[in-house]
Write an enzyme that holds these catalytic residues in place. Structure first.
Site, PDB file in Angstrom:
ATOM      1  N   ASN A   1      31.316  42.540  36.405  1.00  0.00           N
ATOM      2  CA  ASN A   1      32.610  42.013  36.852  1.00  0.00           C
ATOM      3  C   ASN A   1      32.769  40.626  36.235  1.00  0.00           C
ATOM      4  O   ASN A   1      32.172  39.668  36.712  1.00  0.00           O
ATOM      5  CB  ASN A   1      32.619  41.946  38.389  1.00  0.00           C
ATOM      6  CG  ASN A   1      33.866  41.243  38.922  1.00  0.00           C
ATOM      7  OD1 ASN A   1      34.816  40.992  38.183  1.00  0.00           O
ATOM      8  ND2 ASN A   1      33.844  40.924  40.205  1.00  0.00           N
TER       9      ASN A   1
ATOM     10  N   LYS B   1      35.239  38.728  36.219  1.00  0.00           N
ATOM     11  CA  LYS B   1      36.129  37.834  36.982  1.00  0.00           C
ATOM     12  C   LYS B   1      37.085  37.123  36.019  1.00  0.00           C
ATOM     13  O   LYS B   1      37.469  37.687  34.997  1.00  0.00           O
ATOM     14  CB  LYS B   1      35.325  36.862  37.850  1.00  0.00           C
ATOM     15  CG  LYS B   1      34.312  37.594  38.737  1.00  0.00           C
ATOM     16  CD  LYS B   1      33.734  36.740  39.813  1.00  0.00           C
ATOM     17  CE  LYS B   1      32.707  37.557  40.605  1.00  0.00           C
ATOM     18  NZ  LYS B   1      32.216  36.876  41.801  1.00  0.00           N
TER      19      LYS B   1
ATOM     20  N   HIS C   1      37.854  43.469  46.182  1.00  0.00           N
ATOM     21  CA  HIS C   1      36.810  42.447  46.064  1.00  0.00           C
ATOM     22  C   HIS C   1      37.082  41.344  47.093  1.00  0.00           C
ATOM     23  O   HIS C   1      38.236  41.022  47.369  1.00  0.00           O
ATOM     24  CB  HIS C   1      36.811  41.870  44.642  1.00  0.00           C
ATOM     25  CG  HIS C   1      35.611  41.012  44.375  1.00  0.00           C
ATOM     26  ND1 HIS C   1      35.528  39.715  44.817  1.00  0.00           N
ATOM     27  CD2 HIS C   1      34.442  41.275  43.740  1.00  0.00           C
ATOM     28  CE1 HIS C   1      34.354  39.219  44.453  1.00  0.00           C
ATOM     29  NE2 HIS C   1      33.677  40.148  43.806  1.00  0.00           N
TER      30      HIS C   1
ATOM     31  N   GLU D   1      36.990  38.279  46.923  1.00  0.00           N
ATOM     32  CA  GLU D   1      37.827  37.171  46.435  1.00  0.00           C
ATOM     33  C   GLU D   1      39.304  37.543  46.535  1.00  0.00           C
ATOM     34  O   GLU D   1      40.150  36.697  46.838  1.00  0.00           O
ATOM     35  CB  GLU D   1      37.420  36.824  44.989  1.00  0.00           C
ATOM     36  CG  GLU D   1      36.066  36.099  44.962  1.00  0.00           C
ATOM     37  CD  GLU D   1      35.256  36.303  43.695  1.00  0.00           C
ATOM     38  OE1 GLU D   1      35.807  36.765  42.678  1.00  0.00           O
ATOM     39  OE2 GLU D   1      34.042  36.010  43.733  1.00  0.00           O
TER      40      GLU D   1
ATOM     41  N   GLU E   1      29.073  44.223  49.183  1.00  0.00           N
ATOM     42  CA  GLU E   1      28.957  42.863  48.660  1.00  0.00           C
ATOM     43  C   GLU E   1      29.097  41.865  49.805  1.00  0.00           C
ATOM     44  O   GLU E   1      30.215  41.468  50.150  1.00  0.00           O
ATOM     45  CB  GLU E   1      30.055  42.589  47.623  1.00  0.00           C
ATOM     46  CG  GLU E   1      29.963  43.442  46.379  1.00  0.00           C
ATOM     47  CD  GLU E   1      30.519  42.707  45.166  1.00  0.00           C
ATOM     48  OE1 GLU E   1      29.822  42.679  44.154  1.00  0.00           O
ATOM     49  OE2 GLU E   1      31.634  42.154  45.251  1.00  0.00           O
TER      50      GLU E   1
ATOM     51  N   GLY F   1      27.918  34.911  44.146  1.00  0.00           N
ATOM     52  CA  GLY F   1      27.998  33.674  43.370  1.00  0.00           C
ATOM     53  C   GLY F   1      27.197  32.534  43.960  1.00  0.00           C
ATOM     54  O   GLY F   1      27.304  31.392  43.512  1.00  0.00           O
TER      55      GLY F   1
ATOM     56  N   SER G   1      24.751  38.129  43.701  1.00  0.00           N
ATOM     57  CA  SER G   1      23.621  37.404  43.109  1.00  0.00           C
ATOM     58  C   SER G   1      22.503  38.323  42.609  1.00  0.00           C
ATOM     59  O   SER G   1      21.327  38.022  42.751  1.00  0.00           O
ATOM     60  CB  SER G   1      23.065  36.362  44.085  1.00  0.00           C
ATOM     61  OG  SER G   1      24.053  35.380  44.371  1.00  0.00           O
TER      62      SER G   1
HETATM   63  P1  PGA Z   1      27.712  37.544  41.557  1.00  0.00           P
HETATM   64  O1  PGA Z   1      29.107  38.279  41.860  1.00  0.00           O
HETATM   65  O2  PGA Z   1      26.823  38.558  40.879  1.00  0.00           O
HETATM   66  O3  PGA Z   1      28.069  36.406  40.670  1.00  0.00           O
HETATM   67  O4  PGA Z   1      27.171  37.118  42.879  1.00  0.00           O
HETATM   68  C1  PGA Z   1      29.159  39.616  42.282  1.00  0.00           C
HETATM   69  C2  PGA Z   1      30.583  40.030  42.477  1.00  0.00           C
HETATM   70  O5  PGA Z   1      31.405  39.199  42.903  1.00  0.00           O
HETATM   71  O6  PGA Z   1      30.952  41.190  42.215  1.00  0.00           O
END
Ligand code: PGA
Length: 244
Positions: A9, A11, A89, A91, A161, A167, A205
């Site tokens: 992803n 982003k 997601h 976010e 998630e 993140g 992560s």
């Molecule tokens: P990350 O993000 O691996 O940077 O923690 C995962 C995601 O948001 O899908």
């Protein structure tokens, strides 16, 4: 589940130039299904460069066409060969006002055009501390089930998630992941969904140094990878860790 699925992803990251290098380095690893979910403007670029790695997007409109300024439909994604789209997601839920029902409508809109939605669910840190992790993901899933129905959900990909792990560098532990993944599979079965065919990814992560132990957890069928998917060597190392 035969092969695991590892999806990157990206982003809101990338440029034509930087993507060229990353896409060229994203070579298919035998024994694992791979996908990269790129920003909309780079779909054509990614489509033209990926070999043996599926293309995905990060969002889709619940509408298929019409007066919806700024939206991108599943039909358009299909036009660019998208096989997957990330839906719901955290976010998007937290920053762009997507609620549980909208996530369900988006997942269904994607599926109607032959695109597999990767439906994200996960609890916040406060919810986890309050012992609500399973009830939160159950509520999020219930909304998708209500909109799409059990057959459709049985053909989706889920991604667990935990919001606090995204993140932050603070991955959930294998025990925490195992508990929720087993809980999700049981939830699906209890709600009439053929859960054995549903891939449940873990995201939050995932890095080369923790991927092996996370992918070894029962009921973990792959990963959704944010930050580490922007570094080709890390993404490939994670994909290799997912080979059965
Ligand atoms: P990350 O993000 O691996 O940077 O923690 C995962 C995601 O948001 O899908």
């Amino acid at each position: 589940m035969s092969k695991k699925l590892v999806a990157g992803n990206w982003k809101l990251n990338g440029s034509l130039q930087a993507n060229d290098q990353l896409l060229d380095a994203s070579v298919a690893v035998p024994g694992v299904d791979m996908a990269v979910c790129v920003p909309f403007p780079y779909l054509a670029q990614a489509q033209s460069r990926l070999v043996g790695v599926a293309l995905g997007a990060q969002n889709v409109s619940e509408y298929d066409a019409g007066a919806y300024t700024g939206e991108v439909s599943a039909t358009m994604l299909a036009d660019f060969g998208c096989r997957y789209v990330i839906v719901g997601h955290s976010e998007r839920r937290a920053l762009f006002g997507e609620d549980d029902a909208m996530v369900g409508r988006k997942a269904l809109a994607a599926q109607r055009k032959g695109i597999v939605p990767i439906v994200c669910v996960g609890e916040s840190l406060d919810e986890r501390k309050a012992g609500l992790a399973m009830s939160v993901v159950g509520r999020q899933l219930a909304a998708v089930l209500e909109v799409a129905g059990a057959d459709a959900v049985g053909r989706m990909v889920l991604a667990y998630e935990p919001v606090w792990a995204i993140g932050t560098g603070l991955s959930a532990t294998p025990a925490q992941v195992g508990e929720v993944h087993a809980g999700l599979r049981a939830w699906l079965n209890a709600h009439g969904v053929a859960a054995s065919g549903v891939r449940i990814l873990y995201g939050g992560s995932v890095k080369p140094d923790n991927a092996t132990e996370l992918f070894a957890v029962p009921d973990v069928d792959g990963g959704l990878i944010g930050g580490a998917s922007l570094v080709a060597d890390d993404f490939l190392a994670i994909c290799r860790a997912a080979v059965a």
